[in-house]
Design a protein around this motif. Structure first.
Motif, mmCIF file in Angstrom:
data_model
loop_
_atom_site.group_PDB
_atom_site.id
_atom_site.type_symbol
_atom_site.label_atom_id
_atom_site.label_comp_id
_atom_site.label_asym_id
_atom_site.label_seq_id
_atom_site.Cartn_x
_atom_site.Cartn_y
_atom_site.Cartn_z
ATOM 1 N N LEU A 16 0.832 -1.207 0.000
ATOM 2 C CA LEU A 16 0.000 0.000 0.000
ATOM 3 C C LEU A 16 0.865 1.255 0.000
ATOM 4 O O LEU A 16 0.582 2.218 -0.714
ATOM 5 C CB LEU A 16 -0.943 -0.002 1.203
ATOM 6 N N LEU A 19 2.149 2.260 -3.271
ATOM 7 C CA LEU A 19 1.141 2.828 -4.171
ATOM 8 C C LEU A 19 0.593 4.172 -3.687
ATOM 9 O O LEU A 19 -0.352 4.705 -4.274
ATOM 10 C CB LEU A 19 -0.009 1.823 -4.341
ATOM 11 N N VAL A 46 -1.039 -9.089 -3.112
ATOM 12 C CA VAL A 46 -1.726 -8.210 -4.063
ATOM 13 C C VAL A 46 -3.116 -8.769 -4.342
ATOM 14 O O VAL A 46 -4.105 -8.024 -4.385
ATOM 15 C CB VAL A 46 -0.906 -8.045 -5.360
ATOM 16 N N ALA A 50 -6.653 -6.908 -3.714
ATOM 17 C CA ALA A 50 -7.580 -6.704 -4.830
ATOM 18 C C ALA A 50 -8.934 -7.326 -4.520
ATOM 19 O O ALA A 50 -9.984 -6.715 -4.773
ATOM 20 C CB ALA A 50 -6.993 -7.282 -6.115
ATOM 21 N N LEU A 55 -7.318 -2.589 -3.696
ATOM 22 C CA LEU A 55 -6.674 -2.302 -4.973
ATOM 23 C C LEU A 55 -7.713 -2.456 -6.069
ATOM 24 O O LEU A 55 -8.492 -3.407 -6.076
ATOM 25 C CB LEU A 55 -5.501 -3.254 -5.238
ATOM 26 N N TYR A 71 -2.799 -2.136 -11.209
ATOM 27 C CA TYR A 71 -3.576 -1.827 -10.007
ATOM 28 C C TYR A 71 -3.381 -0.371 -9.599
ATOM 29 O O TYR A 71 -2.343 0.237 -9.854
ATOM 30 C CB TYR A 71 -3.118 -2.699 -8.833
ATOM 31 N N ARG A 72 -4.391 0.121 -8.900
ATOM 32 C CA ARG A 72 -4.314 1.437 -8.273
ATOM 33 C C ARG A 72 -4.944 1.327 -6.895
ATOM 34 O O ARG A 72 -5.948 0.636 -6.701
ATOM 35 C CB ARG A 72 -5.052 2.476 -9.110
ATOM 36 N N LEU A 73 -4.365 2.032 -5.938
ATOM 37 C CA LEU A 73 -4.903 2.066 -4.575
ATOM 38 C C LEU A 73 -6.224 2.825 -4.561
ATOM 39 O O LEU A 73 -6.324 3.914 -5.117
ATOM 40 C CB LEU A 73 -3.896 2.751 -3.641
ATOM 41 N N GLY A 78 -8.651 1.892 1.495
ATOM 42 C CA GLY A 78 -7.336 1.534 2.015
ATOM 43 C C GLY A 78 -6.948 2.230 3.294
ATOM 44 O O GLY A 78 -5.765 2.355 3.600
#
Length: 183
Positions: A16, A19, A46, A50, A55, A71-73, A78
């Protein structure tokens, strides 16, 4: 909303943190950022993040018979929100702070292990200051810091820019101080 157990795992916390700048990454790119995490461990954590929705999968493309995901946070998933923080026990806070500092130490060790590490030239700083603040003054200070950081977030990498991690810890001190002497 993410749970403490989901977020406080040391490997997931480091993923985390990798990202935090908002830039999308593949697992391969994350592995380059966190080379000390074994590939199978990276892929497993990961996938857990997800599956929990922390994610977000932005893209999928076939690569050598496998599917590579970008992927993007998801900021809204989060973090532990204020209500959940208020419900945390002292042991929960201890676990959270231990995970945070452990992750911070791992990031610092990784930086120092780099061939080009130069703490003075790189502007590395770690310091502590004691301020006497009311709850309202603390809220004002935190809002000012949030504004200053937010104004700089989202900048694109460039030849003159270095990705920097900025961490903040605010802890009340029960230290007893004699009142100031009258002058």
């Amino acid at each position: 909303m993410a749970t403490l157990d989901l977020l406080l795992h040391p490997v997931r916390l480091r993923i985390l943190r990798a990202l935090l700048d908002g830039r999308p990454s593949t697992t391969t790119q994350l592995r380059r950022r966190l080379p000390d995490i074994a590939p199978a461990t990276m892929y497993r954590h990961v996938a857990v993040l997800a599956e929990a929705g922390v994610l977000e999968v932005l893209a999928e493309k076939p690569v050598g018979g496998m599917v590579e995901r970008t992927y993007r946070l998801r900021w809204d998933r989060g973090a532990i929100d204020a209500a959940d923080r208020a419900a945390m026990t002292p042991d929960d806070h201890r676990r959270a702070f231990t995970a945070f500092t452990g992750s911070l130490l791992a990031d610092f060790d990784q930086y120092l292990a780099g061939e080009s590490a130069d703490p003075t030239a790189d502007g590395v700083t770690y310091q502590q200051v004691a301020l006497w603040l009311t709850n309202e003054e603390l809220a004002e200070l935190l809002a000012e810091l949030r504004t200053a950081v937010t104004a700089r977030a989202g900048r694109d990498p460039g030849p003159d820019r270095t990705r920097r991690l900025v961490s903040l810890v605010v802890i009340p001190s029960d230290e007893v101080i004699d009142p100031p002497l009258a002058t």
